[in-house]
Design a protein around this motif. Structure first.
Motif, PDB file in Angstrom:
ATOM      1  N   GLU A 112      72.375   2.198 -35.060  1.00 62.69           N
ATOM      2  CA  GLU A 112      72.244   1.803 -36.472  1.00 62.69           C
ATOM      3  C   GLU A 112      71.422   0.526 -36.622  1.00 62.69           C
ATOM      4  N   ASP A 113      71.469  -0.327 -35.611  1.00 61.79           N
ATOM      5  CA  ASP A 113      70.728  -1.586 -35.674  1.00 61.79           C
ATOM      6  C   ASP A 113      69.534  -1.589 -34.729  1.00 61.79           C
ATOM      7  N   ASN A 114      69.124  -0.413 -34.303  1.00 62.34           N
ATOM      8  CA  ASN A 114      68.108  -0.362 -33.250  1.00 62.34           C
ATOM      9  C   ASN A 114      66.834  -1.125 -33.592  1.00 62.34           C
ATOM     10  N   ARG A 115      66.445  -1.085 -34.870  1.00 62.09           N
ATOM     11  CA  ARG A 115      65.214  -1.789 -35.241  1.00 62.09           C
ATOM     12  C   ARG A 115      65.340  -3.301 -35.069  1.00 62.09           C
ATOM     13  N   ASN A 147      60.662  -0.920 -28.027  1.00 57.83           N
ATOM     14  CA  ASN A 147      60.842   0.539 -28.045  1.00 57.83           C
ATOM     15  C   ASN A 147      61.184   1.063 -26.653  1.00 57.83           C
ATOM     16  N   SER A 194      64.655   9.919 -30.831  1.00 56.48           N
ATOM     17  CA  SER A 194      64.554  10.509 -32.163  1.00 56.48           C
ATOM     18  C   SER A 194      65.364   9.735 -33.193  1.00 56.48           C
ATOM     19  N   GLY A 195      66.006   8.658 -32.755  1.00 55.13           N
ATOM     20  CA  GLY A 195      66.803   7.862 -33.695  1.00 55.13           C
ATOM     21  C   GLY A 195      65.937   6.891 -34.486  1.00 55.13           C
ATOM     22  N   ASN A 196      66.596   5.958 -35.140  1.00 53.04           N
ATOM     23  CA  ASN A 196      65.950   4.988 -36.003  1.00 53.04           C
ATOM     24  C   ASN A 196      65.155   3.980 -35.171  1.00 53.04           C
ATOM     25  N   SER A 197      63.865   3.985 -35.343  1.00 51.35           N
ATOM     26  CA  SER A 197      63.019   3.156 -34.501  1.00 51.35           C
ATOM     27  C   SER A 197      61.731   2.840 -35.231  1.00 51.35           C
ATOM     28  N   ALA A 226      69.165   9.111 -28.582  1.00 47.08           N
ATOM     29  CA  ALA A 226      69.819   9.412 -29.855  1.00 47.08           C
ATOM     30  C   ALA A 226      70.695  10.657 -29.718  1.00 47.08           C
ATOM     31  N   GLU A 275      53.911   2.425 -40.645  1.00 47.47           N
ATOM     32  CA  GLU A 275      54.867   2.779 -41.695  1.00 47.47           C
ATOM     33  C   GLU A 275      54.436   2.185 -43.026  1.00 47.47           C
ATOM     34  N   ASP A 281      64.969  -6.501 -38.781  1.00 47.49           N
ATOM     35  CA  ASP A 281      64.504  -5.140 -38.453  1.00 47.49           C
ATOM     36  C   ASP A 281      62.996  -4.972 -38.660  1.00 47.49           C
TER      37      ASP A 281
END
Lengths: 767, 767
Positions: free
Chosen positions: B20-23, B41, B47-50, B102, B178, B672
């Motif tokens: 959830e806090d990966n960023r 990275n 495939s998770g939040n990145s 993920a 992004e 993040d």
């Protein structure tokens, strides 16, 4: 100044094709009937500079907000007037050569907007690659007698040669908005069908599910019948017919295209297709001439009610007629869900349909020419949005109701912090329209039934929005943008503070009235609204201690704190090539300059006219007007009214012409985007309230007319509490004729006169 | 407060995976070497939040500006730091199952950023669908010894089973930003080639023609050799190898991936491919350990020069090391075309690379730890942009030079009117850095060769930007945004007026100096710059008559006109759940509140410290700091320095921790997006200039140290005019040791001391 159009009393005439300015001509030549509208686009293909535009009232799209830097509170979506199925399209080929006026050789081109009967006429001769000439005449109208119907007659006459002519009448839903934020297409196809001479297309908006069915049926009439070959065409969101025939030498072949447009705003979704087909069939059966007759009769009636006649000044006459014509094309008041969009049906720019323009500039025109019910509909529109306005205030951390700056359904859809969050004076305009309506109509029931709730919630907003300054024992309003948008985030804008306090005062006054005259309803309202004595006392305290910036040395109101610290130049000091400022100066430079976009202090003097004497108005006008660049279309009209009142007749006339001919002369250099519809009602005010000096006082009308030097005569009509008056001003007299209604007293130059039934009052003109 | 990381002196440790806090973890775990950088990275698919991020210094893209409402003067393009070819990628399959943290079951996950030697280590055990465990260890670094080189060791150890392992090392240029305004892809493929164990990819930016070649070569080392199968893969903008082998039970298989990255910023375009291949070959031949050894030795040296050691407070120690580490990763001063981007190589947000942050916050760190040449490079960067700054002023209708708010090449690329056009105080920061540099280094030649031109052109801007107010006989600066961006478009921001006047004063002072000491150069400059007596007199007049808002009753400077009309609450009055304000309040509410984003008056007290006595600083700090929400990362550091100076030790320590651990503790809830690189230099200031009380006075260093209560000891190093000093502060003493340099005089607690060559000065700590 560049002259775009021939000056004419009833027509707007383009002579010769103007490819470079085509968008300007398209805007001015727009047709509308309150239900739908189209820009002055060509029926046949045109590869030149053009903004294709077909708009349907009340059909909009929530385009995802585009913003450089997001701020908390911004709306996710911006409600946008959208370009809908193009139903006028008729491609034309002469001897296999496509007619495209950007490429085809053309002579004697004329595009004429006939305002008297609301139609667009184009006549021109094309010359093909073998130097053969063919005359074209195209006439179209959107019926105001049956608002879902449009009709086009498209005539072709080959001169001195037989021609193979191909017409492709079509309906094309594969259209887009130029101002789409992310190049999104707003429409998806639902259903279509085409056969010979007939077809329809149903599309719906990707979001919100507005369904629009467009049907067409056509006939081809020839002086000399020839063999006709017809094919059907179907493409994505498109249906058409391809008709090929021989047009005989010097004979006229006419294609009559009948169109109907129906939406699920008016019928159940599953019925709109059948309804469209039924309506187009009826139209077809009536035929072009009959449809046009009904349409032009309806225009005759509208003009009878709202025309202003000026003798001796054709430019001025054309200007005011154009303004009244466009207003009547935009909004007729018969659909209470609609409002008066700033561009009407003439362009994409500006989203939403409703700005404070409605209450501050358009209201009086509709009240005096269309009648009380139409005006009441405009008030009810806002009443119905009260809950949304409360949500909007809450979103910004405030109590009460804050009406949106720009809206379609009551939700805010504008996204510039300095406007959306700070141009809060709009809230007072909503309340002012209630006051204005009741003053004009005497309809106090409206206050008890609807008005008081709006007044209380707007008052609550103001009471929460002020900042009490204990060091000065004053209430201030910090961080606002006034009507003059060439100032942002200022403290204590005089207009905003004045109108906020007025809003509170009027609410308290209405409270007294309801308490006395509608005690039962009043008690219910107190409960419903949770109104407390404490709250009322707070409002009184704010009224008593509101701070108003003031310039002692000049005895004028100060537009806002710090205005006098600016370099106090006048507009004449600006080099001509730097105007308009908003196209030449960076925003900071505009902001720190003293230059004013539109009436600000002057707007307050106009609204609360009774509070200020002529000398006060003069001093403030003398100080502010020379610093006003009038780069808002809403500026000249209010200045013109005040100039009239203080006896600055030449200035009043100059500003009148500026507002009346703003789009005809492309004065603000942005008519290509569409017309400035809402300011057109200001033009009407400039004559009626300015030159005519009309006011409502003590439940009756009061006039103080003058006549501009170069006019011989002018007249206007007024609906007032069941009376229909015609006011005529000549070089010598003021003649007020009662065309409908019983005896009543009016005032002219501050004297009372009895205006008898069917009679008139004649008063010598004050010089 | 949530604790994201284990507290450790030299390491930043994530224990267990935090999808959830990966960023946030990715931002903090970023690696960089001044030439390029990558977020934390994963090498294998995730495939998770990145937020995937690979950035190359000086390579940017002019993304078409996105703006809701266009204003004259806005830049067409916004220079954006862009995500480049992903070179770390190594997909991994164990027994045919793709490793994706993920989705794959994982235990004992650790991600460790080693700051001492600049590498990222990940260790974890994955459990496959048959419950078999495999240990993974991944280590990577971007060499600061050879800045075009990166290397990764990727080790796999199946526990208790033989595993079929597939590695897919690859280079992937099919990446995007992004924050791309219109979802544009910025890169196009130019060239690629792949064979077994080796490949490269050249891409270029769609605009501006930045070419980037990335090459890879790898080897696979096994404890127990197995048969290895290798296939090549080519896709759009992608090259890879697929290596399949058997990893024996409890044996370790390691893939070493070597990467080189070259650009046409450093080599001719037609050479970058060969250069990349040559460099990767060399790296491969050296091998991982040797490369790492060179890299870690370089880090040892950097730490030797710039480390700050704190005893007794591991949180504080970790904080300052993290800040110094990231600064050294971002900018090493060896490339004068580069600058210090606000997010360094840790994220996309904010375009451009250069803000006033460089001059106002980063300059001192580089001056004192990296030396004079690096600081001079930063000044020269702006000198080279002088012509662009003149163009920028002209675009806004002004004389002289206005440096951009945000830039890459000297052109403005920000587009908010209240910032771009109005946050003009940045101009004075450019001048201040010149003053600051000369004060520190004594290098007056810089003034004659470069500095004076910048000073004159910025002065010209100020002289044109002021408004003379004849009614008050004062010069004012209207319509600005000060450092506190929670006020927009205010009049007479005290800081801006003060620094503008200071800018003019300093220019005149330098003029005197050049006239006397460099008469020949001076005369040339007068001609080149067209400097007139009249102009100089105007500047003097402005200096004499500048208006400074002031609150008499409190004897404090008023942040801007009208600040005292606000409701004067303090931060403690704000409900906790409404903080940070910028994520909870609408912009108008923030603007009209008294709450301050970052040092504004206090920033002026910091810059022009000598002009204000301690009592003045105290009064202003007491008034403003309690109203400051510190929602700019640049805020706590300056406040901490002033708090130290006025003896508010606890406050200084509290604010130090806030700046030091801003990203480690995600205090502003936006880590993040990337790290707050530029404010990290402020953390250094908080210790050296705050706790250490270091100032430059009369050509030497002066110290007034104190030690926070819970620290036992701290030390820092300073380069000053050829001297290298180590300053150690214990509970009892201040020890200043000269590690390099000749005898010279320093000041401690306002007393003079001779600091001998290789010797030290010991002074009792003032309590």
């Amino acid at each position: 100044m560049k002259q775009y159009f021939k000056v004419d009393e009833w027509n707007i005439i383009e002579e010769g094709l103007h490819p470079e300015d085509n968008r300007i001509y398209e805007s001015v030549m727009s047709l509308g009937n309150g239900h739908m509208g189209i820009r002055g686009n060509f029926e046949e293909s045109y590869s030149g500079n053009s903004l294709q535009g077909t708009y349907i009232a009340g059909v909009y799209y929530p385009d995802k907000t585009k913003v450089g830097w997001w701020k908390v509170g911004y709306p996710e979506y911006y409600a946008k007037v959208i370009n809908a199925t193009n139903f006028i399209g008729i491609d034309l080929y002469i001897n296999g050569e496509k007619v495209d006026l950007a490429k085809t050789k053309v002579k004697d081109f004329k595009r004429i907007l006939n305002m008297k009967h609301g139609y667009l006429l184009r006549t021109f001769t094309i010359i093909d690659s073998k130097n053969r000439e063919t005359k074209i005449e195209v006439k179209r109208f959107l019926s105001i007698a049956d608002k879902e119907i449009a009709a086009i007659s498209y005539s072709v006459t080959p001169i001195g040669h037989d021609a193979k002519v191909t017409f492709i009448p079509y309906l094309d839903g594969y259209v887009s908005n130029e101002d789409s934020n992310y190049n999104e297409k707003f429409w998806v196809e639902i259903d279509k069908w085409v056969e010979k001479y007939k077809g329809y297309l149903t599309v719906k908006t990707k979001k919100l599910n507005f369904y629009v069915s467009t049907a067409m049926k056509y006939s081809v009439i020839q002086d000399d019948k020839t063999e006709v070959d017809v094919e059907t065409i179907e493409k994505k969101k498109y249906v058409g017919n391809k008709i090929t025939l021989i047009a005989k030498k010097d004979k006229t072949t006419t294609l009559y295209k009948y169109i109907s447009v129906t939406t699920n705003r008016d019928y159940p979704t599953d019925k709109i297709k059948d309804k469209a087909l039924e309506k187009v069939e009826n139209a077809y059966n009536k035929g072009f001439e009959k449809l046009f007759h009904e349409h032009s009769k309806a225009w005759d009636k509208l003009w009878e009610e709202s025309d202003i006649v000026i003798e001796g000044d054709t430019k001025a006459q054309q200007g005011i007629r154009f303004n009244i014509f466009q207003l009547n094309q935009t909004y007729l008041g018969d659909d209470p869900r609609l409002n008066i969009g700033p561009k009407g049906f003439t362009g994409e720019k500006y989203g939403g349909s409703t700005y404070w323009d409605t209450e501050a500039f358009c209201f009086n025109f509709y009240l005096s020419t269309r009648g009380e019910q139409v005006a009441k509909n405009l008030l009810l529109y806002r009443y119905k949005h009260l809950e949304k306005a409360k949500e909007n205030a809450k979103k910004l951390g405030m109590k009460g109701a804050l009406y949106p700056m720009v809206t379609m359904t009551g939700e805010e859809c504008h996204n510039e912090w300095e406007i959306t969050f700070e141009e809060i004076h709009r809230n007072a305009a909503i309340s002012y329209a209630i006051f204005n309506y009741v003053r004009y109509t005497g309809d106090k029931n409206y206050l008890a039934d609807y008005g008081f709730e709006v007044l209380v919630e707007t008052s609550r907003y103001w009471a929460d929005r002020v900042t009490y300054n204990p060091r000065k024992d004053k209430y201030m309003i910090l961080g606002v943008t006034g009507p003059n948008e060439y100032e942002n985030n200022v403290n204590n804008n005089w207009y905003t503070n004045t109108m906020a306090s007025w809003n509170l005062e009027y609410t308290l006054k209405v409270k007294e009235l309801l308490e006395t005259e509608y005690p039962e309803k009043y008690n219910k309202l107190v409960n419903k609204l949770n109104l407390t004595e404490e709250e009322l006392n707070k409002w009184k305290d704010i009224i008593n201690k509101m701070y108003y910036p003031y310039v002692e040395s000049l005895d004028v109101f100060e537009q806002q704190d710090g205005y006098m610290d600016k370099e106090l130049k006048v507009v004449e000091d600006i080099p001509k090539d730097e105007l308009p400022l908003n196209q030449n100066w960076s925003w900071d430079r505009i902001l720190r300059s003293c230059f004013i976009k539109q009436a600000d202090v002057i707007q307050g003097l106009y609204f609360l006219s009774d509070r200020f004497d002529i000398e006060t108005k003069k001093r403030n006008f003398d100080f502010y007007e020379p610093r006003t660049v009038h780069e808002s279309s809403l500026s000249p009209c209010v200045h013109s009214v005040i100039a009239s009142e203080i006896g600055y007749k030449d200035k009043a006339y100059e500003l009148y012409l500026r507002t009346a001919r703003l789009d005809l002369d492309n004065i603000n250099k942005d008519t290509d985007d569409g017309l400035h519809i809402t300011s057109m009602a200001g033009t009407w005010m400039a004559i009626v309230e300015g030159f005519g000096g009309m006011k409502v006082k003590n439940n009756t009308l009061s006039f103080k007319p003058f006549i501009p030097d170069n006019w011989n005569k002018y007249s206007f009509k007024i609906l007032f509490r069941g009376h229909l008056l015609k006011i005529t001003v000549t070089k010598k007299e003021v003649i007020i004729k009662q065309e409908k209604g019983q005896n009543f007293n009016i005032r002219v130059y501050d004297e009372n006169y009895l205006l008898p039934k069917d009679g008139k009052v004649i008063v010598k003109l004050n010089k």
